[in-house]
Enzyme design. Structure first.
Site, PDB file in Angstrom:
ATOM      1  CG  HIS A  17      -1.972  -0.923   1.466  1.00  8.42           C
ATOM      2  ND1 HIS A  17      -1.998  -1.814   2.525  1.00  8.42           N
ATOM      3  CD2 HIS A  17      -2.868  -1.440   0.730  1.00  8.42           C
ATOM      4  CE1 HIS A  17      -3.039  -2.540   2.276  1.00  8.42           C
ATOM      5  NE2 HIS A  17      -3.619  -2.400   1.011  1.00  8.42           N
ATOM      6  CE  LYS A  41     -12.186  -6.923   2.282  1.00  3.88           C
ATOM      7  NZ  LYS A  41     -10.844  -6.333   1.936  1.00  3.88           N
ATOM      8  NE  ARG A  89      -3.008  -7.513  -4.282  1.00  5.21           N
ATOM      9  CZ  ARG A  89      -3.957  -7.600  -3.130  1.00  5.21           C
ATOM     10  NH1 ARG A  89      -3.469  -8.010  -2.127  1.00  5.21           N
ATOM     11  NH2 ARG A  89      -5.310  -7.572  -3.383  1.00  5.21           N
ATOM     12  CB  SER A 127      -4.393  -6.486   4.595  1.00  9.65           C
ATOM     13  OG  SER A 127      -3.969  -5.245   4.046  1.00  9.65           O
TER      14      SER A 127
HETATM   15  P1  ADP Z   1      -9.968  -3.588  -0.263  1.00 10.76           P
HETATM   16  O1  ADP Z   1     -10.554  -4.186   0.714  1.00 10.76           O
HETATM   17  O2  ADP Z   1     -10.571  -2.188  -1.036  1.00 10.76           O
HETATM   18  O3  ADP Z   1      -9.297  -4.382  -1.273  1.00 10.76           O
HETATM   19  P2  ADP Z   1      -7.170  -3.356   0.588  1.00 10.76           P
HETATM   20  O4  ADP Z   1      -6.842  -2.573   1.777  1.00 10.76           O
HETATM   21  O5  ADP Z   1      -7.187  -4.783   0.515  1.00 10.76           O
HETATM   22  O6  ADP Z   1      -8.587  -2.761   0.196  1.00 10.76           O
HETATM   23  O7  ADP Z   1      -6.338  -2.712  -0.792  1.00 10.76           O
HETATM   24  C1  ADP Z   1      -6.675  -1.285  -1.252  1.00 10.76           C
HETATM   25  C2  ADP Z   1      -5.912  -1.334  -2.463  1.00 10.76           C
HETATM   26  O8  ADP Z   1      -4.550  -1.630  -2.466  1.00 10.76           O
HETATM   27  C3  ADP Z   1      -6.456  -2.078  -3.473  1.00 10.76           C
HETATM   28  O9  ADP Z   1      -6.561  -1.435  -4.788  1.00 10.76           O
HETATM   29  C4  ADP Z   1      -5.450  -3.336  -3.647  1.00 10.76           C
HETATM   30  O10 ADP Z   1      -5.624  -3.926  -5.029  1.00 10.76           O
HETATM   31  C5  ADP Z   1      -4.288  -2.476  -3.445  1.00 10.76           C
HETATM   32  N1  ADP Z   1      -3.044  -3.496  -2.826  1.00 10.76           N
HETATM   33  C6  ADP Z   1      -3.146  -4.138  -1.849  1.00 10.76           C
HETATM   34  N2  ADP Z   1      -2.195  -4.811  -1.675  1.00 10.76           N
HETATM   35  C7  ADP Z   1      -1.277  -4.368  -2.610  1.00 10.76           C
HETATM   36  C8  ADP Z   1       0.014  -4.801  -2.820  1.00 10.76           C
HETATM   37  N3  ADP Z   1       0.749  -5.763  -2.119  1.00 10.76           N
HETATM   38  N4  ADP Z   1       0.541  -4.059  -3.856  1.00 10.76           N
HETATM   39  C9  ADP Z   1      -0.103  -2.982  -4.534  1.00 10.76           C
HETATM   40  N5  ADP Z   1      -1.270  -2.672  -4.109  1.00 10.76           N
HETATM   41  C10 ADP Z   1      -1.920  -3.570  -3.311  1.00 10.76           C
END
Ligand code: ADP
Length: 158
Positions: A17, A41, A89, A127
């Site tokens: 992130h 969620k 990803r 996460s």
């Molecule tokens: P959501 O619940 O909306 O998926 P996340 O917190 O899991 O929220 O992810 C937020 C954003 O960050 C999404 O666009 C996700 O694809 C991106 N993201 C999550 N992990 C990574 C990573 N390792 N590298 C790049 N982008 C990521």
């Protein structure tokens, strides 16, 4: 002024992130990290903790962290933003992300989504993987910024 929103659960924020935040902040005049409160969620961390963890990091000056609930497009309108940033990803992210981008465009015609491909070293990072490792006191080095390790483990370790 180009104002973009990077929305997500950030439960918790990861190095993946943070990498997206830093790269997007170079492209747009202002980047708002939107921390989603009432998603379907169940989150491990409260919305306040999720915001606090992001704010603890050294972020570029044009980045602001704000929590929101309800529709993303309403949050964007309130903040005069019409650009969405999402990280990609793997191909498996693509279908879902396109669906969300199309829906947001339908709800807000001048909204455009920009995808940033993950840095190679974070392609496997999520996460949920971080939560799993923290739960069993595994090493979070390279997965989550150093300054958050103890906070995350204190909350999750069994
Ligand atoms: P959501 O619940 O909306 O998926 P996340 O917190 O899991 O929220 O992810 C937020 C954003 O960050 C999404 O666009 C996700 O694809 C991106 N993201 C999550 N992990 C990574 C990573 N390792 N590298 C790049 N982008 C990521």
């Amino acid at each position: 002024m180009k104002i973009a929103v990077y929305p997500g659960s950030f439960d918790p924020v990861t190095c993946g992130h943070l990498d997206v935040i830093k790269r997007a902040a170079k492209v747009f005049d202002k980047l708002i990290v939107g921390v989603l409160v009432n998603s379907e969620k169940e989150c491990a961390f409260s919305s306040k903790m999720r915001v606090d963890m992001i704010e603890k990091l050294s972020l570029p000056q044009n980045v602001e962290v704000i929590s929101f609930d309800g529709l993303l497009v309403n949050f964007m309108r309130e903040n005069n933003a019409n650009i969405l940033v999402r990280g990609l990803r793997a191909v498996s992210d693509y279908e879902y992300e396109c669906q969300i981008a199309w829906i947001n465009k339908k709800l807000m015609a001048n909204c455009d989504t920009f995808f940033i491909p993950t840095a190679e070293e974070y392609a496997y990072l999520s996460s949920s993987i971080v939560r799993e490792i923290a739960r069993y006191n595994g090493d979070l080095t390279g997965l989550v910024p150093e300054e958050l390790h103890s906070l995350i483990k204190d909350k999750l370790e069994v």
